[in-house]
Design a protein around this motif. Structure first.
Motif, PDB file in Angstrom:
ATOM      1  N   SER A 164     -26.345  -6.947 -53.704  1.00  0.00           N
ATOM      2  CA  SER A 164     -26.385  -6.593 -52.279  1.00  0.00           C
ATOM      3  C   SER A 164     -27.577  -7.184 -51.533  1.00  0.00           C
ATOM      4  O   SER A 164     -27.530  -7.330 -50.312  1.00  0.00           O
ATOM      5  N   TYR A 165     -28.658  -7.536 -52.243  1.00  0.00           N
ATOM      6  CA  TYR A 165     -29.881  -8.016 -51.582  1.00  0.00           C
ATOM      7  C   TYR A 165     -30.013  -9.542 -51.592  1.00  0.00           C
ATOM      8  O   TYR A 165     -30.970 -10.084 -51.053  1.00  0.00           O
ATOM      9  N   CYS A 166     -29.063 -10.246 -52.207  1.00  0.00           N
ATOM     10  CA  CYS A 166     -29.278 -11.646 -52.581  1.00  0.00           C
ATOM     11  C   CYS A 166     -28.375 -12.630 -51.832  1.00  0.00           C
ATOM     12  O   CYS A 166     -27.183 -12.368 -51.633  1.00  0.00           O
ATOM     13  N   THR A 167     -28.963 -13.786 -51.473  1.00  0.00           N
ATOM     14  CA  THR A 167     -28.190 -14.826 -50.777  1.00  0.00           C
ATOM     15  C   THR A 167     -27.836 -16.005 -51.689  1.00  0.00           C
ATOM     16  O   THR A 167     -27.223 -16.975 -51.237  1.00  0.00           O
ATOM     17  N   ILE A 168     -28.233 -15.942 -52.955  1.00  0.00           N
ATOM     18  CA  ILE A 168     -28.048 -17.111 -53.822  1.00  0.00           C
ATOM     19  C   ILE A 168     -26.590 -17.569 -53.946  1.00  0.00           C
ATOM     20  O   ILE A 168     -26.321 -18.770 -53.920  1.00  0.00           O
ATOM     21  N   PRO A 169     -25.608 -16.662 -54.049  1.00  0.00           N
ATOM     22  CA  PRO A 169     -24.220 -17.159 -54.105  1.00  0.00           C
ATOM     23  C   PRO A 169     -23.833 -17.966 -52.860  1.00  0.00           C
ATOM     24  O   PRO A 169     -23.000 -18.873 -52.937  1.00  0.00           O
ATOM     25  N   LYS A 273     -27.411   0.846 -58.500  1.00  0.00           N
ATOM     26  CA  LYS A 273     -26.073   0.940 -57.884  1.00  0.00           C
ATOM     27  C   LYS A 273     -26.086   0.377 -56.467  1.00  0.00           C
ATOM     28  O   LYS A 273     -25.170  -0.340 -56.057  1.00  0.00           O
ATOM     29  N   LEU A 274     -27.135   0.722 -55.708  1.00  0.00           N
ATOM     30  CA  LEU A 274     -27.254   0.188 -54.345  1.00  0.00           C
ATOM     31  C   LEU A 274     -27.389  -1.340 -54.361  1.00  0.00           C
ATOM     32  O   LEU A 274     -26.922  -2.026 -53.459  1.00  0.00           O
ATOM     33  N   MET A 275     -28.032  -1.843 -55.398  1.00  0.00           N
ATOM     34  CA  MET A 275     -28.210  -3.289 -55.538  1.00  0.00           C
ATOM     35  C   MET A 275     -26.934  -3.996 -56.009  1.00  0.00           C
ATOM     36  O   MET A 275     -26.861  -5.215 -55.996  1.00  0.00           O
ATOM     37  N   ARG A 276     -25.985  -3.213 -56.486  1.00  0.00           N
ATOM     38  CA  ARG A 276     -24.749  -3.745 -57.073  1.00  0.00           C
ATOM     39  C   ARG A 276     -25.020  -4.576 -58.325  1.00  0.00           C
ATOM     40  O   ARG A 276     -24.408  -5.606 -58.558  1.00  0.00           O
ATOM     41  N   ARG A 277     -25.978  -4.092 -59.115  1.00  0.00           N
ATOM     42  CA  ARG A 277     -26.239  -4.715 -60.408  1.00  0.00           C
ATOM     43  C   ARG A 277     -25.167  -4.276 -61.399  1.00  0.00           C
ATOM     44  O   ARG A 277     -24.513  -3.251 -61.199  1.00  0.00           O
ATOM     45  N   ARG A 278     -24.991  -5.031 -62.458  1.00  0.00           N
ATOM     46  CA  ARG A 278     -23.863  -4.787 -63.365  1.00  0.00           C
ATOM     47  C   ARG A 278     -24.280  -4.115 -64.672  1.00  0.00           C
ATOM     48  O   ARG A 278     -23.722  -4.388 -65.743  1.00  0.00           O
ATOM     49  N   TYR A 279     -25.285  -3.252 -64.610  1.00  0.00           N
ATOM     50  CA  TYR A 279     -25.763  -2.535 -65.784  1.00  0.00           C
ATOM     51  C   TYR A 279     -26.532  -1.320 -65.293  1.00  0.00           C
ATOM     52  O   TYR A 279     -26.800  -1.190 -64.089  1.00  0.00           O
ATOM     53  N   ARG A 309     -34.058  -1.592 -49.663  1.00  0.00           N
ATOM     54  CA  ARG A 309     -33.465  -0.513 -48.857  1.00  0.00           C
ATOM     55  C   ARG A 309     -32.853   0.517 -49.810  1.00  0.00           C
ATOM     56  O   ARG A 309     -32.167   0.167 -50.765  1.00  0.00           O
ATOM     57  N   GLY A 310     -33.122   1.773 -49.532  1.00  0.00           N
ATOM     58  CA  GLY A 310     -32.580   2.842 -50.367  1.00  0.00           C
ATOM     59  C   GLY A 310     -33.508   3.300 -51.476  1.00  0.00           C
ATOM     60  O   GLY A 310     -33.227   4.292 -52.144  1.00  0.00           O
ATOM     61  N   GLU A 311     -34.649   2.594 -51.677  1.00  0.00           N
ATOM     62  CA  GLU A 311     -35.563   2.988 -52.748  1.00  0.00           C
ATOM     63  C   GLU A 311     -36.487   4.111 -52.248  1.00  0.00           C
ATOM     64  O   GLU A 311     -37.609   3.889 -51.817  1.00  0.00           O
ATOM     65  N   MET A 312     -35.969   5.325 -52.303  1.00  0.00           N
ATOM     66  CA  MET A 312     -36.755   6.481 -51.874  1.00  0.00           C
ATOM     67  C   MET A 312     -37.894   6.721 -52.857  1.00  0.00           C
ATOM     68  O   MET A 312     -37.842   6.247 -54.000  1.00  0.00           O
ATOM     69  N   PRO A 313     -38.950   7.422 -52.432  1.00  0.00           N
ATOM     70  CA  PRO A 313     -40.125   7.617 -53.301  1.00  0.00           C
ATOM     71  C   PRO A 313     -39.782   8.141 -54.692  1.00  0.00           C
ATOM     72  O   PRO A 313     -40.335   7.676 -55.686  1.00  0.00           O
ATOM     73  N   GLY A 341     -27.069 -11.441 -43.528  1.00  0.00           N
ATOM     74  CA  GLY A 341     -25.743 -11.557 -44.126  1.00  0.00           C
ATOM     75  C   GLY A 341     -25.546 -10.801 -45.422  1.00  0.00           C
ATOM     76  O   GLY A 341     -24.448 -10.791 -45.983  1.00  0.00           O
ATOM     77  N   THR A 342     -26.597 -10.126 -45.918  1.00  0.00           N
ATOM     78  CA  THR A 342     -26.453  -9.402 -47.182  1.00  0.00           C
ATOM     79  C   THR A 342     -25.987  -7.959 -46.937  1.00  0.00           C
ATOM     80  O   THR A 342     -26.249  -7.375 -45.885  1.00  0.00           O
ATOM     81  N   GLN A 343     -25.336  -7.400 -47.941  1.00  0.00           N
ATOM     82  CA  GLN A 343     -24.799  -6.042 -47.832  1.00  0.00           C
ATOM     83  C   GLN A 343     -25.897  -4.982 -47.796  1.00  0.00           C
ATOM     84  O   GLN A 343     -25.683  -3.868 -47.305  1.00  0.00           O
ATOM     85  N   ALA A 344     -27.083  -5.327 -48.304  1.00  0.00           N
ATOM     86  CA  ALA A 344     -28.182  -4.356 -48.327  1.00  0.00           C
ATOM     87  C   ALA A 344     -28.563  -3.894 -46.921  1.00  0.00           C
ATOM     88  O   ALA A 344     -29.089  -2.789 -46.743  1.00  0.00           O
ATOM     89  N   LEU A 345     -28.298  -4.712 -45.919  1.00  0.00           N
ATOM     90  CA  LEU A 345     -28.668  -4.359 -44.541  1.00  0.00           C
ATOM     91  C   LEU A 345     -27.887  -3.148 -44.036  1.00  0.00           C
ATOM     92  O   LEU A 345     -28.256  -2.546 -43.027  1.00  0.00           O
TER      93      LEU A 345
END
Length: 438
Positions: A164-169, A273-279, A309-313, A341-345
């Motif tokens: 969600s945070y990445c533009t590399i693709p 999960k917010l990052m949409r990582r696969r593990y 975004r979403g990383e609460m204390p 353009g990323t979903q994290a926004l």
């Protein structure tokens, strides 16, 4: 057919920003221009061609790219300026509008830069030639040595993960790769040049084989048979793609080093999960445990992003505690940068710059603590170090199989040699262990 007469007696400057993959690609571009008759400009010489290979992983990276373009245009008046790389792919119009830029090439065109130079006529405005990310298909082989002993071999490009945070693709396109045979041939060429160590690099190397029906494990086994290469290192590999069979193979290989770099990004499952990582964190911990059970002295580097975004204390505190308890060697800490353009926004909770900085500092301190403990544990042990070139009078450095940096007094005869040493105490600035040659 390229008319190489236009390149005769031309001088070029190459500037690379970003990852090791970019450096490998710039090296390949430089070789192609050299074969066409272009030589690298010496210090103090004005260049006829400036090639800038850009990065766009953060807003700061974009800013650095613009600064480099402005500086090179000013220092080399009249030079033909070519900009390629991730920033060029993502913002071709913006880059083409920068004063002095003549040509902007996207990821699909980068490997064929020579074909696009033409007569190198300046028209007072930049021309952008870019293929849409979804249509990028080409894999351009790249291998670089640079000024050091290690070679960087590009085995894969692009990514299908869309975190969600990445533009590399969007910057590099979908996952694709060369064939095992092509890469083995490149490794043999490195050996023929006297190279002893190769780092396997790419955007998502564990995904190797998408376009050729092969696997990264198959590649590892094939490269391991190349005579003349003493050491391989696997650069960043996703934890879900670092299979037990790869770990087990490395543990008994004499050529693949006990050195891993595995991106974690966050130790909080909620943030993953917010990052949409696969593990999740449990899978990551199991990979670290597997490595350490087979290779107790393995070096494990870990990427962590703070302040997404979403990383609460409470999520950060959970992540910190998880990382603190992990048996890893060093952290590479990055502060989250918002990318268009990323979903994290779409995530509401925003971490302040002050909190990002504070979290980053805590993790960097933890990293220093872990790295120092790892080095200290090896003081007094014997090791084999591959020495790297240094200027006369300047101490030489090299690395053990498990990536401990070792310092020796300068000796030209040791350049690119495997040296048996006993590991002594830390050097003066604490960045390496002193070596005593055995």
């Amino acid at each position: 057919m390229i008319d190489t007469t236009v390149f005769q007696d031309k001088k070029a400057i190459y500037y690379t920003l970003g990852c090791k993959l970019n450096f490998a690609e710039t090296s390949t571009i430089g070789r192609a221009l050299k074969e066409a008759g272009v030589r690298t400009a010496r210090e103090g010489e004005k260049a006829d061609i400036c090639v800038i290979n850009t990065c766009s992983v953060t807003e700061m990276a974009d800013k650095k790219c613009r600064q480099v373009i402005h500086r090179l245009a000013k220092e080399n008046p009249g030079a033909f300026i070519v900009v390629t790389g991730c920033y060029a792919q993502l913002k071709p119009g913006q880059v083409a509008d920068i004063e002095g830029v003549d040509l902007v090439l996207g990821s699909e065109q980068k490997g064929d830069l020579l074909n696009y130079l033409g007569a190198m006529e300046k028209h007072g405005h930049g021309e952008a030639i870019v293929t849409a990310s979804k249509d990028i298909r080409k894999f351009s082989p790249s291998c670089s040595r640079g000024d050091r002993t290690r070679y960087f071999l590009k085995v894969q490009d692009g990514c299908d993960y869309f975190c969600s945070y990445c533009t590399i693709p969007y910057a590099r396109g979908r996952s694709r790769n060369g064939t095992i045979q092509e890469l083995v041939d490149q490794a043999r060429q490195v050996a023929a040049e006297g190279g002893k160590e190769i780092v396997l690099t790419g955007v998502n190397i564990g995904d190797f084989g998408k376009t050729t029906g092969e696997t990264f494990y198959d590649l590892v086994k094939a490269l391991d048979k190349v005579d003349g290469i003493e050491r391989y290192r696997i650069s960043s590999i996703e934890p879900n793609l670092l299979t037990d069979e790869i770990i087990e193979y490395v543990s008994h290989s004499s050529r693949f080093m006990p050195h891993f770099h595995v991106p974690l990004q966050s130790g909080s499952d909620e943030v993953l999960k917010l990052m949409r990582r696969r593990y999740d964190s449990a899978l990551f911990a199991s990979k670290v445990a597997k490595i350490k059970s087979l290779m107790p002295d393995a070096f494990i580097g870990v990427d962590v992003i703070v302040g997404t975004r979403g990383e609460m204390p409470e999520y950060f505190e959970k992540a910190y505690k998880f990382i603190e308890e992990l048996d890893v060697t060093q952290l590479h800490v990055f502060s989250y940068s918002e990318r268009p353009g990323t979903q994290a926004l779409k995530i509401d909770y925003i971490v302040s710059p002050e909190d990002k900085h504070a979290r980053s500092q805590r993790l960097l301190a933890l990293s220093d603590e872990k790295l120092k403990a790892f080095y200290s544990r090896h003081i007094g042990q014997e090791a084999v170090v591959l020495m790297e070139h240094s200027k006369p009078g300047v101490p030489m450095h090299g690395f053990t199989d498990n990536y401990i940096r070792v310092e020796l007094n300068h000796d030209d005869d040791l350049d690119n040699q495997l040296v048996h040493v006993r590991l002594g105490d830390f050097n003066e600035d604490g960045t390496a262990l002193r070596g005593i040659i055995l």
